[in-house]
Design a protein around this motif. Structure first.
Motif, PDB file in Angstrom:
ATOM      1  N   THR B  20      17.259   8.223  23.453  1.00 17.53           N
ATOM      2  CA  THR B  20      17.118   7.898  24.877  1.00 17.53           C
ATOM      3  C   THR B  20      16.677   9.143  25.641  1.00 17.53           C
ATOM      4  O   THR B  20      15.724   9.114  26.416  1.00 17.53           O
ATOM      5  N   ILE B 143      17.593   3.419  37.215  1.00 15.98           N
ATOM      6  CA  ILE B 143      18.827   3.299  36.437  1.00 15.98           C
ATOM      7  C   ILE B 143      18.821   2.010  35.615  1.00 15.98           C
ATOM      8  O   ILE B 143      19.180   2.003  34.435  1.00 15.98           O
ATOM      9  N   LEU B 144      18.356   0.938  36.228  1.00 14.57           N
ATOM     10  CA  LEU B 144      18.261  -0.317  35.480  1.00 14.57           C
ATOM     11  C   LEU B 144      17.256  -0.182  34.335  1.00 14.57           C
ATOM     12  O   LEU B 144      17.473  -0.717  33.244  1.00 14.57           O
ATOM     13  N   THR B 147      18.886   1.694  31.564  1.00 12.35           N
ATOM     14  CA  THR B 147      19.804   0.775  30.886  1.00 12.35           C
ATOM     15  C   THR B 147      19.052  -0.078  29.864  1.00 12.35           C
ATOM     16  O   THR B 147      19.465  -0.215  28.710  1.00 12.35           O
ATOM     17  N   ILE B 150      18.072   1.964  26.867  1.00 15.43           N
ATOM     18  CA  ILE B 150      19.183   2.213  25.938  1.00 15.43           C
ATOM     19  C   ILE B 150      19.427   0.977  25.070  1.00 15.43           C
ATOM     20  O   ILE B 150      19.567   1.060  23.852  1.00 15.43           O
ATOM     21  N   ILE B 151      19.430  -0.178  25.732  1.00 15.69           N
ATOM     22  CA  ILE B 151      19.695  -1.409  24.987  1.00 15.69           C
ATOM     23  C   ILE B 151      18.601  -1.661  23.949  1.00 15.69           C
ATOM     24  O   ILE B 151      18.882  -2.025  22.803  1.00 15.69           O
ATOM     25  N   SER B 198      28.511  -3.518  27.364  1.00  6.62           N
ATOM     26  CA  SER B 198      29.115  -2.507  28.245  1.00  6.62           C
ATOM     27  C   SER B 198      28.042  -1.655  28.908  1.00  6.62           C
ATOM     28  O   SER B 198      28.173  -1.288  30.073  1.00  6.62           O
ATOM     29  N   ILE B 199      26.988  -1.348  28.142  1.00  2.00           N
ATOM     30  CA  ILE B 199      25.937  -0.529  28.756  1.00  2.00           C
ATOM     31  C   ILE B 199      25.248  -1.286  29.889  1.00  2.00           C
ATOM     32  O   ILE B 199      25.010  -0.742  30.960  1.00  2.00           O
ATOM     33  N   GLN B 200      24.993  -2.562  29.656  1.00  2.70           N
ATOM     34  CA  GLN B 200      24.380  -3.374  30.721  1.00  2.70           C
ATOM     35  C   GLN B 200      25.291  -3.410  31.945  1.00  2.70           C
ATOM     36  O   GLN B 200      24.844  -3.259  33.081  1.00  2.70           O
ATOM     37  N   ILE B 202      27.658  -1.246  32.847  1.00  6.53           N
ATOM     38  CA  ILE B 202      27.699   0.064  33.516  1.00  6.53           C
ATOM     39  C   ILE B 202      26.416   0.278  34.334  1.00  6.53           C
ATOM     40  O   ILE B 202      26.463   0.685  35.498  1.00  6.53           O
ATOM     41  N   GLY B 203      25.280  -0.019  33.694  1.00  4.82           N
ATOM     42  CA  GLY B 203      23.996   0.157  34.386  1.00  4.82           C
ATOM     43  C   GLY B 203      23.917  -0.666  35.655  1.00  4.82           C
ATOM     44  O   GLY B 203      23.564  -0.157  36.727  1.00  4.82           O
ATOM     45  N   ASN B 204      24.259  -1.944  35.550  1.00  2.40           N
ATOM     46  CA  ASN B 204      24.202  -2.819  36.719  1.00  2.40           C
ATOM     47  C   ASN B 204      25.112  -2.322  37.835  1.00  2.40           C
ATOM     48  O   ASN B 204      24.741  -2.305  39.006  1.00  2.40           O
TER      49      ASN B 204
END
Ligand SMILES: Nc1ncnc2c1ncn2[C@@H]1O[C@H](COP(=O)(O)OP(=O)(O)O)[C@@H](O)[C@H]1O
Ligand SMILES: [Mg+2]
Lengths: 335, 213
Positions: B20, B143-144, B147, B150-151, B198-200, B202-204
Motif C-alpha cells: 500500500t 481516504i476512501l 481504503t 488496501i482492500i 474492518s478496513i472498510q 475504519i476508512g468510511n
C-alpha cells in the motif's frame, strides 16, 4: 485604473468559433464601482475573467495602472493577481477549511508568518462581522455569510481592484442589499475599484456609479447610472430598467387606449422637489392625467418617472412639453 | 490452528502494508499528474497526459498473475529473490500503482473547479494549489480511495500467495486445496473477511469524520 482596449475572446469548439467578447473597449476609474449588466450568455463572465487573465484574451489589451496585463509573463501575472481580488456567484470557499483558514489562505500563499496572519485575519473577521463564525466550516454558513467570508478573503491582500462575477446572484434580495453595502463600504474606506458583473438592474441601481450594458459580446451602452435610468438609449437598457420590480411597465400602458398625448417624464431627485408638473398645468391650458409614477433610489440621487396623459389644445401641449424640457426634465412622447 | 494462522495473518498485513505504502508513493504523483496535465487544467501538458494515460491503461489491462510473473526479474533485482513475502511486495506495489493513480485522479477531479479558479485568481502557484487546495479539498475522498486500495491489495496478496507469496491466501490454498483441511481454509477466509470489513469500516468512518462539506 483599468483600461480595456479592443478586447476580444473567441472560443473554438471544433470548427465553430464563438466570439464571447467582441472588440470591447472601456475604462474604469479609480475608486469607482463599475457595473457590467447583460443577459445570461452575453459574455460578462468571459470579459471579467479576461481582466485577471483567468481567460486568455484572443486579442486586445488590458492596462491596470498603465501596466499592460496582456504582455506579462506567467510569474509577473501571478504576482499581479494578488492585487486583484475576485468574488464569485457560488462563493468558491474551501469546503474543508474553517472560515479562519479560508481568510488566511491568500496570506499563507504569500508565506506570511503565523502572527501576521492571525492579526490580519482577526481584523478582517471583525470587518465582515463574522468573528463568531471563526471556527465554522462553510457548510455551516448561510449564503450571505459565505459571501462575506469570500469578500474578506478577496481583500486580504489589500488589492487595488475587486472583481465580482455575479457576487449577489445566488442571494435573496435582503442579503443582496447587505452584501452591496459591504462592498460599498470597502470601496469608500479602502478606495478599492470594483467591477461588478450582474444581470440584476437592482444591483446596478443600488451601488454602481457607471454601468456598461452588454449584449452578444459587445457593449451597447455605457453611461452613469443616473443617465441610464433617466434616458436609456438602447432597447436593452430600457428593458433592464423596466424589468425591475416597481418600475413602470411601459407595455402595460398602451397609448392607443388613451385619447390624449402620452408622455413619459424622467427627472433627477433634485428636480423632484419642485412642483414641475403642477407649474406646467397652471401655466398652460392643458389637463393632466397621471397614469403611473415611481422613483428609483440611486446611490447619490433619485430618478423619478411619470407617465402622463395630456389633453387639450395641441399647441398648448407642445408648449408645455418644451417648457418641461427647459426645466431639465427628460420628456419622451409615447405615441 | 492459531500457530498456523497467526504467522500468515502477519505476513498478509506485512505485504499489504508495504505494498500500500509503495503503490501510494508511485500512484499518487501519477494521479496528480493525470489531473493537472489535463486540457484546461492548471499545468496543461496534453502530450504527457496522453502518454501517462496509455501507460496506466496498459498496466491495468494485465491480469495480475501475469504481471507478477513478468515482474519476477524486478523482484530479483530489488530484493534478491522472487518468492517470499518480501519479494511479493514489488509486483504488488507496481500492480496497484496504476489503480491508485486512477483512484486519486477521480478523487482530485471531484474538487470544485471554482475553488481552483479562485486559487488562481489569488496568485497561487501550481505546487500551492496541489498541496493546499487539491489535496485538502479531496482528502475525504482520497481516504476512501486508499481504503479501496488496501482492500484490493488484500485480494491481490491472496492471489500472490498461490505463487509463493505467503500470507493468508497461501495458507488457504496449501491447507484447504492441497491437503483437504477445510477448517484451515474457512478460518483463513473468515480472517480475510474480517480484515476487509474492518478496513472498510475504519476508512468510511474516518472519511466521514474529516469531511466538512
Ligand atoms: N470555456 C468556454 N468554452 C466555450 N464556450 C464558452 C466558454 N466559456 C463561455 N463560453 C461561451 O461564451 C458565451 C458567453 O459566456 P459567459 O461569458 O459565461 O456569459 P455570461 O457570464 O454573460 O452569462 C456563452 O455563449 C458561453 O457558452
Ligand atoms: Mg456569467
Amino acid at each position: 485604473m483599468i483600461s480595456i482596449q479592443n478586447l476580444s475572446k473567441d472560443f473554438t469548439n471544433g470548427k465553430e468559433i464563438l466570439t464571447a467578447v467582441d472588440n470591447i473597449s472601456l475604462n474604469v476609474n479609480k475608486g469607482e464601482i463599475f457595473g457590467i449588466i447583460g443577459l445570461s450568455g452575453a459574455g460578462k463572465s468571459t470579459l471579467i475573467r479576461c481582466i485577471n487573465r483567468l481567460e486568455e484574451p484572443t486579442s486586445g489589451k488590458i492596462f491596470i495602472d498603465n501596466v499592460d496585463l496582456t504582455s506579462l509573463d506567467k510569474e509577473s501575472l501571478r504576482l499581479m493577481r494578488k492585487e486583484i481580488g475576485m468574488i464569485f456567484q457560488h462563493f468558491n470557499l474551501l469546503s474543508q477549511k474553517t472560515v479562519y483558514d479560508n481568510i488566511a489562505f491568500p496570506l499563507e500563499l504569500n508565506g506570511e508568518n503565523k502572527d501576521q496572519i492571525d492579526k490580519r485575519v482577526n481584523l478582517l473577521l471583525e470587518y465582515v462581522e463574522l468573528t463568531d463564525k471563526k471556527y465554522s466550516y462553510p457548510s455551516q454558513l448561510s449564503g450571505g455569510q459565505k459571501q462575506r467570508v469570500a469578500i474578506a478573503r478577496a481583500i486580504a491582500n489589500n488589492p487595488k481592484i475587486l472583481l465580482s462575477d455575479e457576487g449577489t446572484s445566488a442571494l435573496d434580495p435582503r442579503t443582496t442589499k447587505s452584501i452591496l453595502s459591504l462592498l460599498n463600504r470597502i470601496r469608500r474606506e479602502f478606495g478599492i475599484t470594483i467591477v461588478m458583473i450582474t444581470h440584476q438592474m437592482e444591483v446596478v441601481k443600488d451601488i454602481c456609479d457607471r454601468v456598461a450594458i452588454m449584449e452578444d459580446g459587445k457593449i451597447v451602452e455605457t453611461n452613469t447610472v443616473e443617465s441610464i435610468f433617466r434616458e436609456p438609449k438602447t432597447k436593452t437598457a430600457s428593458t433592464f430598467i423596466s424589468s425591475m420590480s416597481n418600475t413602470i411597465e411601459d407595455e402595460v400602458i398602451n397609448p392607443k387606449d388613451f385619447n390624449g398625448i402620452l408622455i413619459r417624464l424622467s427627472y433627477l431627485g433634485n428636480d423632484a422637489n419642485q412642483p414641475i408638473v403642477s407649474k406646467a398645468i397652471k401655466q398652460f391650458d392643458i389637463n393632466v392625467n397621471i397614469l403611473s409614477g415611481n422613483i428609483n433610489k440611486l446611490q447619490e440621487t433619485n430618478v423619478g418617472h411619470l407617465i402622463l396623459e395630456l389633453t387639450g389644445d395641441d399647441d398648448q401641449i407642445s408648449k408645455a412639453i418644451s417648457h418641461l424640457r427647459n426645466e431639465d426634465v427628460h420628456v419622451e412622447v409615447l405615441q | 490452528m492459531i500457530d498456523l494462522v497467526l504467522p500468515s495473518v502477519l505476513e498478509t498485513l506485512y505485504m499489504v502494508f508495504f505494498s500500500t505504502a509503495f503503490s501510494l508513493l508511485l500512484g499518487f504523483p501519477l494521479g496528480i499528474l493525470l489531473v493537472i496535465t489535463e486540457k484546461g487544467s492548471i499545468w496543461e501538458k496534453p502530450m504527457l497526459n496522453k502518454v501517462l494515460n496509455t501507460i496506466i491503461n496498459l498496466l491495468r489491462s494485465f491480469p495480475f498473475i501475469i504481471l507478477m510473473i513478468l515482474l519476477f526479474p524486478l523482484s530479483k533485482l530489488l530484493i534478491g529473490k522472487t518468492i517470499g513475502t518480501k519479494a511479493t511486495i514489488v509486483p504488488l506495489s507496481i500492480a496497484a500503482a496504476p489503480f491508485v493513480a486512477r483512484v486519486m485522479e477521480s478523487s482530485l477531479k471531484e474538487v470544485d473547479k471554482g475553488v481552483i479558479e479562485f486559487s488562481l485568481s489569488m496568485g497561487a502557484t501550481v505546487p500551492q494549489i496541489i498541496t493546499k487546495v487539491l489535496f485538502s479539498e479531496a482528502l475525504p475522498s482520497i481516504i476512501l480511495g486508499v481504503t479501496l486500495t488496501i482492500i484490493n491489495l488484500i485480494g491481490y496478496s491472496a492471489m500472490a500467495g498461490s505463487i509463493g507469496g505467503g500470507g493468508l491466501g497461501d495458507l488457504a490454498i496449501r491447507y484447504g486445496l492441497y491437503r483437504y483441511q477445510t477448517d484451515v481454509m474457512i478460518v483463513s477466509v473468515i480472517v480475510i473477511i474480517i480484515l476487509v470489513q474492518s478496513i472498510q469500516f475504519i476508512g468510511n468512518t474516518l472519511a466521514a469524520k474529516i469531511n466538512k462539506k
